[in-house]
Design a protein around this motif. Structure first.
Motif, PDB file in Angstrom:
ATOM      1  N   PHE A  27       5.472  -9.926   0.967  1.00 36.86           N
ATOM      2  CA  PHE A  27       5.273 -10.269   0.251  1.00 36.86           C
ATOM      3  C   PHE A  27       3.984  -9.478   0.320  1.00 36.86           C
ATOM      4  CE2 PHE A  27       1.427 -13.618  -0.596  1.00 36.86           C
ATOM      5  CZ  PHE A  27       2.120 -13.518  -2.037  1.00 36.86           C
ATOM      6  N   LYS A  28       2.922  -9.135   1.702  1.00 37.78           N
ATOM      7  CA  LYS A  28       1.702  -8.427   2.109  1.00 37.78           C
ATOM      8  C   LYS A  28       2.232  -7.526   1.177  1.00 37.78           C
ATOM      9  CE  LYS A  28      -1.446 -10.226   2.798  1.00 37.78           C
ATOM     10  NZ  LYS A  28      -2.434 -11.000   2.184  1.00 37.78           N
ATOM     11  N   THR A  29       3.050  -6.620   1.080  1.00 37.27           N
ATOM     12  CA  THR A  29       3.344  -5.127   0.821  1.00 37.27           C
ATOM     13  C   THR A  29       3.145  -5.164  -0.788  1.00 37.27           C
ATOM     14  OG1 THR A  29       4.896  -4.340   2.530  1.00 37.27           O
ATOM     15  CG2 THR A  29       4.674  -2.888   0.628  1.00 37.27           C
ATOM     16  N   THR A  30       3.182  -6.376  -1.338  1.00 37.77           N
ATOM     17  CA  THR A  30       3.486  -6.674  -2.866  1.00 37.77           C
ATOM     18  C   THR A  30       2.208  -6.652  -2.958  1.00 37.77           C
ATOM     19  OG1 THR A  30       5.582  -7.090  -3.484  1.00 37.77           O
ATOM     20  CG2 THR A  30       4.245  -7.430  -4.758  1.00 37.77           C
ATOM     21  N   CYS A  31       1.195  -7.554  -2.479  1.00 35.51           N
ATOM     22  CA  CYS A  31       0.077  -7.918  -2.465  1.00 35.51           C
ATOM     23  C   CYS A  31      -1.020  -6.414  -2.399  1.00 35.51           C
ATOM     24  CB  CYS A  31      -0.551  -8.563  -1.420  1.00 35.51           C
ATOM     25  SG  CYS A  31       0.015 -10.486  -1.451  1.00 35.51           S
ATOM     26  N   LEU A  32      -0.843  -5.526  -1.318  1.00 38.02           N
ATOM     27  CA  LEU A  32      -1.734  -4.638  -1.273  1.00 38.02           C
ATOM     28  C   LEU A  32      -1.343  -3.908  -2.037  1.00 38.02           C
ATOM     29  CD1 LEU A  32      -3.199  -3.388   0.618  1.00 38.02           C
ATOM     30  CD2 LEU A  32      -0.849  -2.364   1.703  1.00 38.02           C
ATOM     31  N   THR A  33       0.163  -3.599  -2.401  1.00 36.63           N
ATOM     32  CA  THR A  33      -0.014  -2.292  -3.818  1.00 36.63           C
ATOM     33  C   THR A  33      -0.720  -2.895  -4.761  1.00 36.63           C
ATOM     34  OG1 THR A  33       2.283  -1.527  -3.023  1.00 36.63           O
ATOM     35  CG2 THR A  33       2.296  -1.853  -5.350  1.00 36.63           C
ATOM     36  N   LYS A  34      -0.287  -4.642  -5.557  1.00 38.16           N
ATOM     37  CA  LYS A  34      -1.200  -4.506  -6.170  1.00 38.16           C
ATOM     38  C   LYS A  34      -2.835  -4.058  -6.522  1.00 38.16           C
ATOM     39  CE  LYS A  34      -1.481  -8.335  -9.631  1.00 38.16           C
ATOM     40  NZ  LYS A  34      -1.224  -9.679  -9.802  1.00 38.16           N
ATOM     41  N   SER A  35      -2.885  -4.470  -4.999  1.00 38.56           N
ATOM     42  CA  SER A  35      -5.099  -4.512  -5.452  1.00 38.56           C
ATOM     43  C   SER A  35      -4.730  -2.680  -5.225  1.00 38.56           C
ATOM     44  CB  SER A  35      -5.250  -5.746  -4.051  1.00 38.56           C
ATOM     45  OG  SER A  35      -4.906  -6.453  -3.495  1.00 38.56           O
ATOM     46  N   LYS A  36      -4.362  -2.195  -4.702  1.00 37.20           N
ATOM     47  CA  LYS A  36      -4.630  -0.630  -4.568  1.00 37.20           C
ATOM     48  C   LYS A  36      -4.671  -0.075  -6.457  1.00 37.20           C
ATOM     49  CE  LYS A  36      -2.995   1.116   0.577  1.00 37.20           C
ATOM     50  NZ  LYS A  36      -2.715   1.811   0.422  1.00 37.20           N
ATOM     51  N   THR A  37      -3.300  -0.400  -6.772  1.00 36.31           N
ATOM     52  CA  THR A  37      -3.396  -0.160  -8.082  1.00 36.31           C
ATOM     53  C   THR A  37      -4.357  -0.780  -9.200  1.00 36.31           C
ATOM     54  OG1 THR A  37      -1.194  -0.195  -7.737  1.00 36.31           O
ATOM     55  CG2 THR A  37      -2.100  -0.277  -9.864  1.00 36.31           C
ATOM     56  N   MET A  38      -4.591  -1.883  -9.854  1.00 36.04           N
ATOM     57  CA  MET A  38      -5.501  -2.532  -9.716  1.00 36.04           C
ATOM     58  C   MET A  38      -6.788  -2.488  -9.357  1.00 36.04           C
ATOM     59  SD  MET A  38      -3.305  -4.413 -12.002  1.00 36.04           S
ATOM     60  CE  MET A  38      -5.137  -5.703 -12.689  1.00 36.04           C
ATOM     61  N   LYS A  39      -7.502  -1.804  -8.251  1.00 32.14           N
ATOM     62  CA  LYS A  39      -8.559  -1.368  -8.120  1.00 32.14           C
ATOM     63  C   LYS A  39      -9.206   0.100  -8.126  1.00 32.14           C
ATOM     64  CE  LYS A  39     -11.908   0.303  -4.225  1.00 32.14           C
ATOM     65  NZ  LYS A  39     -10.985   1.348  -3.386  1.00 32.14           N
ATOM     66  N   ALA A  40      -8.204   0.341  -9.359  1.00 36.58           N
ATOM     67  CA  ALA A  40      -8.537   2.041  -9.379  1.00 36.58           C
ATOM     68  C   ALA A  40      -8.530   1.534 -11.228  1.00 36.58           C
ATOM     69  CB  ALA A  40      -7.274   2.754  -9.415  1.00 36.58           C
ATOM     70  N   LEU A  41      -8.841   0.533 -12.247  1.00 39.16           N
ATOM     71  CA  LEU A  41      -8.794   0.037 -12.856  1.00 39.16           C
ATOM     72  C   LEU A  41      -9.623  -0.597 -13.305  1.00 39.16           C
ATOM     73  CD1 LEU A  41      -5.065  -1.336 -13.789  1.00 39.16           C
ATOM     74  CD2 LEU A  41      -5.835   1.381 -14.678  1.00 39.16           C
ATOM     75  N   VAL A  42     -10.141  -1.636 -12.327  1.00 43.10           N
ATOM     76  CA  VAL A  42     -11.363  -2.755 -12.211  1.00 43.10           C
ATOM     77  C   VAL A  42     -13.069  -1.030 -12.391  1.00 43.10           C
ATOM     78  CG1 VAL A  42     -13.087  -3.656 -11.497  1.00 43.10           C
ATOM     79  CG2 VAL A  42     -10.228  -4.140 -11.256  1.00 43.10           C
ATOM     80  N   SER A  43     -13.716  -1.902 -13.082  1.00 41.44           N
ATOM     81  CA  SER A  43     -15.430  -1.469 -13.085  1.00 41.44           C
ATOM     82  C   SER A  43     -16.447  -1.877 -12.350  1.00 41.44           C
ATOM     83  CB  SER A  43     -15.606  -0.885 -14.732  1.00 41.44           C
ATOM     84  OG  SER A  43     -15.754  -2.274 -15.507  1.00 41.44           O
ATOM     85  N   ASP A  44     -15.989  -3.766 -12.342  1.00 42.26           N
ATOM     86  CA  ASP A  44     -17.571  -4.126 -11.409  1.00 42.26           C
ATOM     87  C   ASP A  44     -17.546  -3.889 -10.232  1.00 42.26           C
ATOM     88  OD1 ASP A  44     -19.053  -6.528 -11.842  1.00 42.26           O
ATOM     89  OD2 ASP A  44     -17.885  -7.322 -10.248  1.00 42.26           O
ATOM     90  N   GLN A  45     -18.214  -3.773  -9.837  1.00 38.79           N
ATOM     91  CA  GLN A  45     -18.938  -2.619  -8.531  1.00 38.79           C
ATOM     92  C   GLN A  45     -18.294  -4.639  -7.177  1.00 38.79           C
ATOM     93  OE1 GLN A  45     -18.527  -0.196  -7.302  1.00 38.79           O
ATOM     94  NE2 GLN A  45     -18.192  -1.015  -5.210  1.00 38.79           N
ATOM     95  N   LYS A  46     -18.466  -5.224  -7.837  1.00 40.26           N
ATOM     96  CA  LYS A  46     -18.355  -6.215  -6.651  1.00 40.26           C
ATOM     97  C   LYS A  46     -16.726  -6.785  -6.650  1.00 40.26           C
ATOM     98  CE  LYS A  46     -22.897  -9.161  -7.183  1.00 40.26           C
ATOM     99  NZ  LYS A  46     -23.670 -10.290  -7.403  1.00 40.26           N
ATOM    100  N   LEU A  47     -16.225  -6.672  -7.455  1.00 36.68           N
ATOM    101  CA  LEU A  47     -14.887  -6.923  -8.023  1.00 36.68           C
ATOM    102  C   LEU A  47     -14.177  -5.775  -7.022  1.00 36.68           C
ATOM    103  CD1 LEU A  47     -12.511  -8.922  -8.818  1.00 36.68           C
ATOM    104  CD2 LEU A  47     -12.344  -7.454 -10.802  1.00 36.68           C
ATOM    105  N   LYS A  48     -14.225  -4.562  -6.923  1.00 35.27           N
ATOM    106  CA  LYS A  48     -14.051  -3.257  -6.226  1.00 35.27           C
ATOM    107  C   LYS A  48     -14.180  -3.865  -5.049  1.00 35.27           C
ATOM    108  CE  LYS A  48     -13.708   0.149  -9.396  1.00 35.27           C
ATOM    109  NZ  LYS A  48     -13.751   1.353  -8.989  1.00 35.27           N
ATOM    110  N   ASP A  49     -14.930  -4.400  -4.214  1.00 40.15           N
ATOM    111  CA  ASP A  49     -15.017  -4.497  -3.138  1.00 40.15           C
ATOM    112  C   ASP A  49     -14.760  -5.523  -2.884  1.00 40.15           C
ATOM    113  OD1 ASP A  49     -17.267  -2.777  -3.085  1.00 40.15           O
ATOM    114  OD2 ASP A  49     -19.020  -4.146  -3.320  1.00 40.15           O
ATOM    115  N   ILE A  50     -14.647  -6.884  -3.327  1.00 44.13           N
ATOM    116  CA  ILE A  50     -13.580  -8.100  -2.830  1.00 44.13           C
ATOM    117  C   ILE A  50     -11.946  -7.630  -2.952  1.00 44.13           C
ATOM    118  CG2 ILE A  50     -12.366  -9.883  -3.676  1.00 44.13           C
ATOM    119  CD1 ILE A  50     -14.588 -11.074  -5.310  1.00 44.13           C
ATOM    120  N   MET A  51     -12.180  -6.496  -3.639  1.00 47.36           N
ATOM    121  CA  MET A  51     -10.136  -5.716  -3.358  1.00 47.36           C
ATOM    122  C   MET A  51      -9.893  -5.556  -2.633  1.00 47.36           C
ATOM    123  SD  MET A  51      -9.428  -5.771  -7.710  1.00 47.36           S
ATOM    124  CE  MET A  51      -8.219  -5.606  -8.019  1.00 47.36           C
TER     125      MET A  51
END
Length: 64
Positions: A17-41
């Motif tokens: 489960f954590k591997t799936t979450c980690l993969t999703k966070s890494k992938t989505m972080k590249a698509l996010v433009s908001d810096q605060k959201l990037k920091d949370i990710m």
């Protein structure tokens, strides 16, 4: 350390489960433009990475 089979399987399940979450966070972080959201990710990526290292340690020390 001796763990029951169901305990080892639960750690495997949490690691998957954590591997799936980690993969999703890494992938989505590249698509996010908001810096605060990037920091949370990034915080989530860091925590998930540490947790996976702990799971790996537990599983490598488990004798079943």
């Amino acid at each position: 350390m001796n763990y029951a089979l169901h305990e080892v399987l639960e750690v495997h399940e949490m690691a998957a489960f954590k591997t799936t979450c980690l993969t999703k966070s890494k992938t989505m972080k590249a698509l996010v433009s908001d810096q605060k959201l990037k920091d949370i990710m990034q915080q989530d990526i860091d925590v998930s990475t540490r947790q996976l290292q702990e799971f790996t340690s537990i599983l490598s020390n488990a004798r079943h």
